[in-house]
Write a protein that holds these residues in place. Structure first.
Motif, PDB file in Angstrom:
ATOM      1  N   ALA A 145      41.746  35.881  31.238  1.00  0.00           N
ATOM      2  CA  ALA A 145      40.344  35.782  31.605  1.00  0.00           C
ATOM      3  C   ALA A 145      39.641  37.108  31.383  1.00  0.00           C
ATOM      4  O   ALA A 145      40.154  38.158  31.792  1.00  0.00           O
ATOM      5  N   ASP A 195      36.863  38.067  32.780  1.00  0.00           N
ATOM      6  CA  ASP A 195      36.166  38.506  33.987  1.00  0.00           C
ATOM      7  C   ASP A 195      36.388  37.472  35.086  1.00  0.00           C
ATOM      8  O   ASP A 195      37.168  36.523  34.934  1.00  0.00           O
ATOM      9  N   GLU A 196      35.670  37.636  36.204  1.00  0.00           N
ATOM     10  CA  GLU A 196      35.828  36.728  37.348  1.00  0.00           C
ATOM     11  C   GLU A 196      35.408  35.304  36.991  1.00  0.00           C
ATOM     12  O   GLU A 196      36.056  34.330  37.402  1.00  0.00           O
ATOM     13  N   VAL A 197      34.331  35.171  36.233  1.00  0.00           N
ATOM     14  CA  VAL A 197      33.888  33.836  35.811  1.00  0.00           C
ATOM     15  C   VAL A 197      34.953  33.191  34.928  1.00  0.00           C
ATOM     16  O   VAL A 197      35.279  32.004  35.073  1.00  0.00           O
ATOM     17  N   ALA A 250      38.110  33.721  35.019  1.00  0.00           N
ATOM     18  CA  ALA A 250      39.234  33.332  35.877  1.00  0.00           C
ATOM     19  C   ALA A 250      38.947  31.988  36.553  1.00  0.00           C
ATOM     20  O   ALA A 250      39.843  31.138  36.693  1.00  0.00           O
ATOM     21  N   ALA A 251      37.690  31.794  36.955  1.00  0.00           N
ATOM     22  CA  ALA A 251      37.314  30.509  37.562  1.00  0.00           C
ATOM     23  C   ALA A 251      37.375  29.381  36.532  1.00  0.00           C
ATOM     24  O   ALA A 251      37.800  28.262  36.854  1.00  0.00           O
ATOM     25  N   ARG A 301      40.995  28.504  36.161  1.00  0.00           N
ATOM     26  CA  ARG A 301      41.456  27.791  37.362  1.00  0.00           C
ATOM     27  C   ARG A 301      41.116  26.309  37.282  1.00  0.00           C
ATOM     28  O   ARG A 301      41.958  25.441  37.548  1.00  0.00           O
ATOM     29  N   HIS A 319      25.758  28.346  41.350  1.00  0.00           N
ATOM     30  CA  HIS A 319      27.157  28.713  41.154  1.00  0.00           C
ATOM     31  C   HIS A 319      27.983  27.595  40.532  1.00  0.00           C
ATOM     32  O   HIS A 319      29.091  27.859  40.048  1.00  0.00           O
ATOM     33  N   ARG A 329      31.992  27.510  40.351  1.00  0.00           N
ATOM     34  CA  ARG A 329      32.615  28.844  40.295  1.00  0.00           C
ATOM     35  C   ARG A 329      33.482  29.113  41.523  1.00  0.00           C
ATOM     36  O   ARG A 329      34.540  29.744  41.423  1.00  0.00           O
ATOM     37  N   TYR A 330      33.031  28.662  42.691  1.00  0.00           N
ATOM     38  CA  TYR A 330      33.771  28.892  43.922  1.00  0.00           C
ATOM     39  C   TYR A 330      34.295  27.570  44.482  1.00  0.00           C
ATOM     40  O   TYR A 330      33.708  26.514  44.244  1.00  0.00           O
ATOM     41  N   GLU A 371      34.484  27.657  50.187  1.00  0.00           N
ATOM     42  CA  GLU A 371      34.074  29.028  49.924  1.00  0.00           C
ATOM     43  C   GLU A 371      32.589  29.110  49.599  1.00  0.00           C
ATOM     44  O   GLU A 371      31.895  30.037  50.063  1.00  0.00           O
ATOM     45  N   ARG A 406      29.989  31.299  51.673  1.00  0.00           N
ATOM     46  CA  ARG A 406      29.174  32.336  51.040  1.00  0.00           C
ATOM     47  C   ARG A 406      27.691  32.131  51.330  1.00  0.00           C
ATOM     48  O   ARG A 406      26.940  33.091  51.552  1.00  0.00           O
TER      49      ARG A 406
END
Length: 489
Positions: free
Chosen positions: A69, A71-73, A75-76, A79, A452, A455-456, A460, A464
């Motif tokens: 991945a 970045d964080e996006v 990685a999502a 997932r 989002h 994404r989460y 979560e 948030r």
């Protein structure tokens, strides 16, 4: 091109094909000729066969093993791709294709049986759907709970035990509140004639008032209102009853909540795994907060009273206060989608228990109507008078959506949490709603949740947005406060 890039490109095409399948479903519910049902079943089976082959393509597994991945996006994204891939690999292709074919046909048979009040005409195909869903659940559960495996499709990360615990906490307070209310005189309902054409004009106005972008959507009529699509093509359906305009008004606002969630997901996620709502519970939180905490609020119904007076003339209530009471009237009724806020979750609890029993093989399809009618009488004190007011009222089981119903009540729980946070963030919310301005509320929901997409994880994204883990407490406090004041408890 890296393995990550290749995987995302391949997944994008798969999701695009899935959107086409969804459009076929929308067409079937709105404008498809009745005689096309069997052919549509074959078409849906064919496209499901293609989708299943893509979702289980060995290259997906190979890419997942080596993809990194960025970045964080990213990685999502990985997932979500991995979650879908792992689940799909457990389902035989022939079973996925058969389910698509049978549920497409079953949907048409459900609609015909509902119209004819003929439960016997529907039970054979429902038996087939249930058998196939049990087979699918067994493949997914791999020795674990069939129902928990089905829940994963709609509310990832939750279990039947967790849902049951939440329902057990809510049920006594809901029953007590309902009992206290029903001892009081019921407020007057609306009365008059409400032409369908006028209702549809108001439907479009209300959808736009709540932020729906008609350049990327459309509104049609269906037996059972729903929202369909994502990104730049998100469609709404509603229904009309010329004796009851609230049916159309609140079905429309409800589906607009779903549709705005999809339209407001960050377009950078379009046609990717993150480009849709994260779960049906979170999705339902958007439709329910639009419909109830906003649409049935004292402030907004004051504005709506004036608009309906302009559209229809005399609507049978004298002022905005009486209109507010009518919009929030608690009264006995059979239909889940028309239930008031106090009783709605009790409808869901009934379905949750029955479908868990069906999937566990503790209840047989031939006994389902009797089980439904017995439970409804016990829970609501009224005998079901006809199948369309009972086991035939909802489309969900005909299309195999076992595990979907509890997300409606979870959505109410999430909406209670979001509403409490929204009120803190916008102390002048009522002043805005009183002039028909929902932009503050809908903008807050877009910024804090909708953009989002997936994404989460479900809990979560609620945490948030609100700053606290979701519980049923805010919803119950809202209901007891609102209806306690309305009914002088």
């Amino acid at each position: 091109m890296t393995a990550y890039d290749d995987l995302l490109a391949f997944t994008r095409d798969t999701i695009a094909l899935g959107e086409i399948a969804g459009r076929l479903g929308w067409d079937q519910e709105t404008v498809m000729p009745r005689g096309a049902a069997d052919q549509r079943g074959e078409e849906m089976a064919a496209i499901e066969s293609v989708l299943h082959a893509r979702r289980t393509d060995p290259r997906v597994g190979e890419w997942l093993e080596v993809a990194e991945a960025p970045d964080e996006v990213g990685a999502a994204q990985l997932r979500e791709i991995r979650r879908v891939y792992d689940r799909t690999m457990k389902i035989p292709a022939a079973l996925a294709t058969k389910l698509a074919q049978v549920t497409s046909v079953a949907q048409g048979k459900w609609a015909a049986a509902r119209a004819a009040e003929d439960i016997a005409a529907f039970l054979p195909v429902l038996q087939e759907v249930v058998a196939l869903k049990r087979e699918e659940g067994a493949a997914l559960a791999a020795g674990g709970s069939l129902y928990d495996a089905m829940l994963e499709d709609y509310e990832p990360g939750t279990s039947a035990a967790e849902i049951a615990a939440t329902f057990d906490a809510m049920r006594p307070r809901l029953v007590a509140l309902r009992s206290a209310i029903l001892e009081k005189p019921a407020p007057a309902a609306l009365s008059g004639y409400y032409p369908a054409e006028t209702q549809m004009r108001m439907t479009r106005e209300l959808a736009e008032v709540f932020g729906y972008d008609m350049t990327r959507g459309r509104i049609d009529k269906a037996v059972h209102p729903f929202s369909s699509g994502s990104g730049n093509d998100v469609r709404i359906t509603t229904r009309t009853d010329e004796d009851d305009p609230f049916n159309c008004v609140y079905s429309t606002i409800h589906e607009t909540g779903h549709a705005c969630y999809e339209q407001n997901v960050d377009l950078a996620y379009l046609l990717t795994p993150l480009g849709r709502g994260v779960s049906m519970g979170v999705h339902e939180s958007q439709s329910r907060i639009f419909e109830n905490q906003l649409g049935r609020s004292r402030a907004f119904t004051g504005w709506l009273f004036d608009r309906m007076g302009e559209a229809y003339g005399d609507i049978g209530v004298p002022d905005a206060d009486a209109f507010y009471a009518a919009a929030n009237r608690v009264h006995p009724g059979f239909i889940r989608t028309e239930a008031d806020e106090v009783q709605y979750n009790l409808h869901i609890m009934l379905r949750f228990d029955l479908e868990r029993a069906l999937m566990a093989n503790d209840l047989q399809v031939g006994d389902l109507e009797a089980a439904w009618n017995d439970r409804f009488l016990a829970d609501f004190g009224t005998a079901v008078d006809k199948p369309s007011n009972g086991v035939l009222q909802d489309v969900h089981w005909s299309v195999g959506l076992f595990g979907y119903f509890p997300t409606y009540a979870l959505g109410n729980v999430y909406a209670g949490c979001l509403h409490a946070a929204l009120r803190q963030a916008l102390p002048d919310l009522d002043a805005q709603l009183a002039v028909g301005d929902t932009s503050g509320a809908t903008g807050w929901l877009k910024d804090n949740l909708q953009r989002h997409g997936a994404r989460y994880a479900p809990r979560e994204v609620i945490t948030r947005a609100t700053g606290a883990a979701p519980t049923e407490a805010p919803l119950m406090e809202y209901l007891e406060s609102k209806f306690g004041a309305l009914y002088g408890l």
